[in-house]
Design a protein around this motif. Sequence first.
Motif, PDB file in Angstrom:
ATOM      1  N   LYS A 162       0.837  -1.198   0.000  1.00 50.35           N
ATOM      2  CA  LYS A 162       0.000   0.000   0.000  1.00 50.35           C
ATOM      3  C   LYS A 162       0.874   1.251   0.000  1.00 50.35           C
ATOM      4  O   LYS A 162       2.043   1.214   0.374  1.00 50.35           O
ATOM      5  CB  LYS A 162      -0.893   0.031   1.242  1.00 50.35           C
ATOM      6  CG  LYS A 162      -1.844  -1.138   1.344  1.00 50.35           C
ATOM      7  CD  LYS A 162      -2.944  -1.025   0.345  1.00 50.35           C
ATOM      8  CE  LYS A 162      -3.939  -2.159   0.552  1.00 50.35           C
ATOM      9  NZ  LYS A 162      -5.071  -2.027  -0.286  1.00 50.35           N
ATOM     10  N   TRP A 163       0.286   2.359  -0.407  1.00 50.34           N
ATOM     11  CA  TRP A 163       0.971   3.646  -0.458  1.00 50.34           C
ATOM     12  C   TRP A 163       0.257   4.648   0.430  1.00 50.34           C
ATOM     13  O   TRP A 163      -0.961   4.583   0.587  1.00 50.34           O
ATOM     14  CB  TRP A 163       0.999   4.156  -1.899  1.00 50.34           C
ATOM     15  CG  TRP A 163       1.897   3.336  -2.761  1.00 50.34           C
ATOM     16  CD1 TRP A 163       1.590   2.146  -3.356  1.00 50.34           C
ATOM     17  CD2 TRP A 163       3.242   3.616  -3.099  1.00 50.34           C
ATOM     18  NE1 TRP A 163       2.664   1.678  -4.043  1.00 50.34           N
ATOM     19  CE2 TRP A 163       3.702   2.563  -3.915  1.00 50.34           C
ATOM     20  CE3 TRP A 163       4.117   4.666  -2.792  1.00 50.34           C
ATOM     21  CZ2 TRP A 163       5.000   2.527  -4.419  1.00 50.34           C
ATOM     22  CZ3 TRP A 163       5.397   4.632  -3.306  1.00 50.34           C
ATOM     23  CH2 TRP A 163       5.832   3.574  -4.109  1.00 50.34           C
ATOM     24  N   MET A 216       1.525   6.338  11.356  1.00 49.39           N
ATOM     25  CA  MET A 216       1.356   5.785  10.017  1.00 49.39           C
ATOM     26  C   MET A 216       0.174   4.818   9.960  1.00 49.39           C
ATOM     27  O   MET A 216      -0.469   4.660   8.924  1.00 49.39           O
ATOM     28  CB  MET A 216       2.646   5.067   9.623  1.00 49.39           C
ATOM     29  CG  MET A 216       2.709   4.622   8.210  1.00 49.39           C
ATOM     30  SD  MET A 216       4.225   3.725   7.814  1.00 49.39           S
ATOM     31  CE  MET A 216       5.495   4.788   8.399  1.00 49.39           C
ATOM     32  N   LEU A 217      -0.128   4.194  11.071  1.00 51.42           N
ATOM     33  CA  LEU A 217      -1.201   3.212  11.162  1.00 51.42           C
ATOM     34  C   LEU A 217      -2.551   3.770  10.717  1.00 51.42           C
ATOM     35  O   LEU A 217      -3.369   3.072  10.136  1.00 51.42           O
ATOM     36  CB  LEU A 217      -1.288   2.713  12.610  1.00 51.42           C
ATOM     37  CG  LEU A 217      -2.361   1.716  12.965  1.00 51.42           C
ATOM     38  CD1 LEU A 217      -2.069   0.388  12.276  1.00 51.42           C
ATOM     39  CD2 LEU A 217      -2.413   1.519  14.462  1.00 51.42           C
ATOM     40  N   PHE A 218      -2.789   5.066  10.962  1.00 48.04           N
ATOM     41  CA  PHE A 218      -4.087   5.675  10.672  1.00 48.04           C
ATOM     42  C   PHE A 218      -4.125   6.449   9.360  1.00 48.04           C
ATOM     43  O   PHE A 218      -5.130   7.071   9.031  1.00 48.04           O
ATOM     44  CB  PHE A 218      -4.484   6.599  11.822  1.00 48.04           C
ATOM     45  CG  PHE A 218      -4.513   5.893  13.142  1.00 48.04           C
ATOM     46  CD1 PHE A 218      -5.436   4.903  13.390  1.00 48.04           C
ATOM     47  CD2 PHE A 218      -3.599   6.213  14.132  1.00 48.04           C
ATOM     48  CE1 PHE A 218      -5.468   4.236  14.599  1.00 48.04           C
ATOM     49  CE2 PHE A 218      -3.614   5.561  15.352  1.00 48.04           C
ATOM     50  CZ  PHE A 218      -4.551   4.570  15.587  1.00 48.04           C
ATOM     51  N   ALA A 219      -3.053   6.429   8.610  1.00 50.05           N
ATOM     52  CA  ALA A 219      -2.984   7.172   7.343  1.00 50.05           C
ATOM     53  C   ALA A 219      -3.907   6.558   6.294  1.00 50.05           C
ATOM     54  O   ALA A 219      -4.177   5.353   6.309  1.00 50.05           O
ATOM     55  CB  ALA A 219      -1.558   7.175   6.823  1.00 50.05           C
ATOM     56  N   ARG A 220      -4.366   7.394   5.397  1.00 52.55           N
ATOM     57  CA  ARG A 220      -5.169   6.918   4.268  1.00 52.55           C
ATOM     58  C   ARG A 220      -4.280   6.089   3.352  1.00 52.55           C
ATOM     59  O   ARG A 220      -3.155   6.471   3.056  1.00 52.55           O
ATOM     60  CB  ARG A 220      -5.739   8.107   3.509  1.00 52.55           C
ATOM     61  CG  ARG A 220      -6.620   7.705   2.365  1.00 52.55           C
ATOM     62  CD  ARG A 220      -7.213   8.905   1.699  1.00 52.55           C
ATOM     63  NE  ARG A 220      -8.094   8.487   0.637  1.00 52.55           N
ATOM     64  CZ  ARG A 220      -9.171   9.137   0.278  1.00 52.55           C
ATOM     65  NH1 ARG A 220      -9.510  10.247   0.889  1.00 52.55           N
ATOM     66  NH2 ARG A 220      -9.930   8.701  -0.693  1.00 52.55           N
ATOM     67  N   ARG A 221      -4.781   4.950   2.892  1.00 51.65           N
ATOM     68  CA  ARG A 221      -3.988   4.038   2.062  1.00 51.65           C
ATOM     69  C   ARG A 221      -4.477   4.048   0.617  1.00 51.65           C
ATOM     70  O   ARG A 221      -5.670   4.160   0.361  1.00 51.65           O
ATOM     71  CB  ARG A 221      -4.077   2.630   2.613  1.00 51.65           C
ATOM     72  CG  ARG A 221      -3.358   2.474   3.937  1.00 51.65           C
ATOM     73  CD  ARG A 221      -3.721   1.139   4.572  1.00 51.65           C
ATOM     74  NE  ARG A 221      -3.050   0.952   5.836  1.00 51.65           N
ATOM     75  CZ  ARG A 221      -3.426   1.506   6.966  1.00 51.65           C
ATOM     76  NH1 ARG A 221      -4.467   2.294   6.985  1.00 51.65           N
ATOM     77  NH2 ARG A 221      -2.760   1.280   8.077  1.00 51.65           N
ATOM     78  N   ASN A 239       0.472   5.818  -8.215  1.00 48.90           N
ATOM     79  CA  ASN A 239      -0.263   6.736  -9.102  1.00 48.90           C
ATOM     80  C   ASN A 239      -1.548   7.238  -8.458  1.00 48.90           C
ATOM     81  O   ASN A 239      -1.908   8.403  -8.613  1.00 48.90           O
ATOM     82  CB  ASN A 239      -0.589   6.053 -10.433  1.00 48.90           C
ATOM     83  CG  ASN A 239       0.632   5.895 -11.306  1.00 48.90           C
ATOM     84  OD1 ASN A 239       1.639   6.561 -11.103  1.00 48.90           O
ATOM     85  ND2 ASN A 239       0.560   4.982 -12.268  1.00 48.90           N
ATOM     86  N   GLN A 240      -2.250   6.376  -7.728  1.00 53.56           N
ATOM     87  CA  GLN A 240      -3.469   6.801  -7.043  1.00 53.56           C
ATOM     88  C   GLN A 240      -3.154   7.830  -5.960  1.00 53.56           C
ATOM     89  O   GLN A 240      -3.866   8.825  -5.811  1.00 53.56           O
ATOM     90  CB  GLN A 240      -4.176   5.600  -6.412  1.00 53.56           C
ATOM     91  CG  GLN A 240      -4.863   4.703  -7.402  1.00 53.56           C
ATOM     92  CD  GLN A 240      -5.481   3.489  -6.729  1.00 53.56           C
ATOM     93  OE1 GLN A 240      -5.103   3.102  -5.625  1.00 53.56           O
ATOM     94  NE2 GLN A 240      -6.437   2.872  -7.424  1.00 53.56           N
ATOM     95  N   ALA A 241      -2.078   7.602  -5.216  1.00 52.00           N
ATOM     96  CA  ALA A 241      -1.683   8.541  -4.163  1.00 52.00           C
ATOM     97  C   ALA A 241      -1.296   9.892  -4.763  1.00 52.00           C
ATOM     98  O   ALA A 241      -1.692  10.954  -4.266  1.00 52.00           O
ATOM     99  CB  ALA A 241      -0.528   7.967  -3.355  1.00 52.00           C
TER     100      ALA A 241
END
Length: 72
Positions: free
Chosen positions: A2-3, A24-29, A34-36
């Motif tokens: 994941k990114w 980092m655990l709660f970051a949007r994945r 390219n999606q990020a």
Amino acid sequence: MKWIIRHIPKEMFVVSTRFSVYKMLFARRFNTKNQAEAYMTSSGFDRTAYIAEELQVETDDLKHSNIKKEKE
């Protein structure tokens, strides 16, 4: 893998356009880099302050390690 999107100067991770967290655990994945990057572009993030990077530890791995610790 994941990114995620990281705010470089503050060492925070993006959850949404207005909300960032220190863990980092709660970051949007995102599924791909390219999606990020597309999310950063469409949300108006400053490309000099934010970077898309690979997530080092998956949430499932953390859940399993916590369960093992609780059993011991």
